[in-house]
Design an enzyme around this catalytic site. Structure first.
Site, PDB file in Angstrom:
ATOM      1  N   SER A 110       3.785  -2.103  10.199  1.00 31.44           N
ATOM      2  CA  SER A 110       5.242  -2.186  10.370  1.00 31.44           C
ATOM      3  C   SER A 110       5.807  -3.551   9.976  1.00 31.44           C
ATOM      4  O   SER A 110       6.779  -4.015  10.570  1.00 31.44           O
ATOM      5  CB  SER A 110       5.653  -1.819  11.804  1.00 31.44           C
ATOM      6  OG  SER A 110       5.297  -0.474  12.085  1.00 31.44           O
ATOM      7  N   GLU A 153      -5.034  -4.995  10.533  1.00 32.66           N
ATOM      8  CA  GLU A 153      -4.017  -3.964  10.724  1.00 32.66           C
ATOM      9  C   GLU A 153      -4.251  -3.258  12.053  1.00 32.66           C
ATOM     10  O   GLU A 153      -5.066  -2.326  12.133  1.00 32.66           O
ATOM     11  CB  GLU A 153      -4.099  -2.930   9.587  1.00 32.66           C
ATOM     12  CG  GLU A 153      -3.817  -3.507   8.221  1.00 32.66           C
ATOM     13  CD  GLU A 153      -3.225  -2.453   7.285  1.00 32.66           C
ATOM     14  OE1 GLU A 153      -2.251  -2.791   6.602  1.00 32.66           O
ATOM     15  OE2 GLU A 153      -3.692  -1.310   7.258  1.00 32.66           O
ATOM     16  N   GLY A 210       2.902   2.333  10.696  1.00 39.08           N
ATOM     17  CA  GLY A 210       3.834   3.445  10.529  1.00 39.08           C
ATOM     18  C   GLY A 210       4.572   3.827  11.799  1.00 39.08           C
ATOM     19  O   GLY A 210       5.222   4.864  11.863  1.00 39.08           O
ATOM     20  N   GLU A 262      -6.538   4.626   7.977  1.00 41.14           N
ATOM     21  CA  GLU A 262      -6.323   6.055   7.684  1.00 41.14           C
ATOM     22  C   GLU A 262      -7.565   6.659   7.037  1.00 41.14           C
ATOM     23  O   GLU A 262      -7.859   7.840   7.227  1.00 41.14           O
ATOM     24  CB  GLU A 262      -5.072   6.220   6.809  1.00 41.14           C
ATOM     25  CG  GLU A 262      -3.815   5.973   7.635  1.00 41.14           C
ATOM     26  CD  GLU A 262      -2.625   5.431   6.859  1.00 41.14           C
ATOM     27  OE1 GLU A 262      -2.611   5.502   5.617  1.00 41.14           O
ATOM     28  OE2 GLU A 262      -1.699   4.911   7.519  1.00 41.14           O
ATOM     29  N   HIS A 291      -9.289   1.167   5.030  1.00 40.28           N
ATOM     30  CA  HIS A 291      -8.006   1.323   5.723  1.00 40.28           C
ATOM     31  C   HIS A 291      -8.202   2.249   6.927  1.00 40.28           C
ATOM     32  O   HIS A 291      -8.993   3.190   6.883  1.00 40.28           O
ATOM     33  CB  HIS A 291      -6.966   1.904   4.758  1.00 40.28           C
ATOM     34  CG  HIS A 291      -5.592   1.858   5.319  1.00 40.28           C
ATOM     35  ND1 HIS A 291      -5.129   2.810   6.194  1.00 40.28           N
ATOM     36  CD2 HIS A 291      -4.592   0.956   5.165  1.00 40.28           C
ATOM     37  CE1 HIS A 291      -3.888   2.499   6.539  1.00 40.28           C
ATOM     38  NE2 HIS A 291      -3.537   1.384   5.936  1.00 40.28           N
ATOM     39  N   LYS A 326       0.137   4.289  -0.188  1.00 39.67           N
ATOM     40  CA  LYS A 326      -0.433   5.497   0.441  1.00 39.67           C
ATOM     41  C   LYS A 326      -0.182   6.702  -0.473  1.00 39.67           C
ATOM     42  O   LYS A 326      -0.268   6.563  -1.690  1.00 39.67           O
ATOM     43  CB  LYS A 326       0.141   5.666   1.851  1.00 39.67           C
ATOM     44  CG  LYS A 326      -0.036   4.375   2.660  1.00 39.67           C
ATOM     45  CD  LYS A 326       0.239   4.504   4.119  1.00 39.67           C
ATOM     46  CE  LYS A 326       0.021   3.152   4.799  1.00 39.67           C
ATOM     47  NZ  LYS A 326       0.156   3.209   6.248  1.00 39.67           N
ATOM     48  N   ASN A 337       0.874  -1.171   0.000  1.00 36.77           N
ATOM     49  CA  ASN A 337       0.000   0.000   0.000  1.00 36.77           C
ATOM     50  C   ASN A 337       0.910   1.219   0.000  1.00 36.77           C
ATOM     51  O   ASN A 337       1.530   1.520   1.018  1.00 36.77           O
ATOM     52  CB  ASN A 337      -0.900  -0.035   1.251  1.00 36.77           C
ATOM     53  CG  ASN A 337      -1.682   1.254   1.419  1.00 36.77           C
ATOM     54  OD1 ASN A 337      -1.729   2.092   0.519  1.00 36.77           O
ATOM     55  ND2 ASN A 337      -2.303   1.412   2.580  1.00 36.77           N
TER      56      ASN A 337
HETATM   57  P1  13P Z   1       3.320   0.386   7.561  1.00 37.63           P
HETATM   58  O1  13P Z   1       3.822  -0.885   6.955  1.00 37.63           O
HETATM   59  O2  13P Z   1       4.040   1.607   7.050  1.00 37.63           O
HETATM   60  O3  13P Z   1       3.253   0.321   9.048  1.00 37.63           O
HETATM   61  O4  13P Z   1       1.808   0.580   7.040  1.00 37.63           O
HETATM   62  C1  13P Z   1       0.940  -0.494   7.150  1.00 37.63           C
HETATM   63  C2  13P Z   1      -0.294  -0.166   6.411  1.00 37.63           C
HETATM   64  O5  13P Z   1      -1.057   0.709   6.798  1.00 37.63           O
HETATM   65  C3  13P Z   1      -0.571  -0.907   5.171  1.00 37.63           C
HETATM   66  O6  13P Z   1      -1.861  -0.667   4.712  1.00 37.63           O
END
Ligand code: 13P
Length: 250
Positions: free
Chosen positions: A214, A168, A174, A98, A96, A11, A9
């Site tokens: 992560s 997740e 992150g 976010e 997601h 982002k 992903n």
């Molecule tokens: P990270 O791998 O940067 O922690 O992000 C995970 C994520 O949100 C994947 O959709």
């Protein structure tokens, strides 16, 4: 029997030029990787470049979100499932954290978007996961059960069979704080139990549940060793061809 899925992903990272540069490095590193499915979800504006660059390879391209209306219409700033499909996407991330945190996504809209994705011929990768305060309050399984009940379990068995779930934990995204393999395995087992309750044993055995938060080259092996973890949804570590290829080839 469940083929792993390693998904990136991206982002809000990577222009079309960045995307082409990534694939030039990445494709040779995963050319022999037949043990898993590979998916990359770039920002909308870089989807065309990704589809073009990945043509002829086994790497599939997906969106990061879609609107829940599947017909064209006056929805400024939105992109529909049929548009993603026409652009060459095979999948789309839905719900997601976010999107839930910054853009008002709820279990109800997650369900609407999942249905829109299915209607558009896209495989939805539906995200669930608890926040830190929910984990600390011992509510992880309750939160997952609610997200599953309201966001997923209203699908028909035929629809459910086409989705992928991504667990997740929000506190691990992150932050560099990966869930331990045991924490992730417990959550995946709890989700699979919900699936079994709603759709039966065979559906639960067939469902792919990815871990996200992560995930890195140095922790992916431990996560993938858990029988209920069927792949990863990777943010930061999917941005570099070298690190994402190491994750794909865990
Ligand atoms: P990270 O791998 O940067 O922690 O992000 C995970 C994520 O949100 C994947 O959709």
């Amino acid at each position: 029997m469940r083929k792993p899925l390693m998904a990136g992903n991206w982002k809000m990272y990577k222009t079309p030029a960045d995307t082409r540069a990534f694939f030039e490095k990445f494709l040779p590193l995963v050319a022999g990787s037949k043990h898993c499915d590979i998916l990359i979800c770039p920002p909308f504006v870089s989807i065309a470049a990704a589809v073009e660059a990945a043509r002829g390879s086994a790497v599939a391209i997906g969106g990061q979100n879609l609107h829940y209306v599947t017909k064209d219409g006056a929805y400024t700033g939105e992109v529909s499932g049929p548009m993603l499909k026409a652009a060459g996407c095979a999948s789309v991330i839905v719900g997601h954290s976010e999107r839930r945190q910054y853009f008002g996504e709820t279990d109800a809209t997650v369900l609407q978007r999942t249905l829109a994705a299915l209607e558009s011929g896209l495989q939805p990768v539906v995200c669930v996961g608890e926040r830190l305060e929910e984990r600390e309050a011992g509510r992880t399984e309750d939160v997952l059960a609610t997200q599953f009940k309201d966001g997923i379990a209203k699908l028909t068995p035929e629809q459910f069979a086409q989705i992928v779930i991504a667990y997740e934990p929000v506190w691990a995204i992150g932050t560099g704080k990966v869930a331990t393999p045991k924490m992730a395995a417990d959550a995946h087992r709890a989700l699979r139990a919900r699936i079994e309750q709603a759709y039966g044993k065979a559906a639960a055995a067939a469902a792919r549940i990815l871990y996200g938060g992560s995930a890195k080259p140095d922790n992916v092996k431990g996560l993938m060793a858990q029988p209920d973890i069927d792949g990863a949804l990777v943010g930061g570590a999917s941005l570099e061809a070298s690190s994402f290829s190491l994750i794909v080839n865990f």
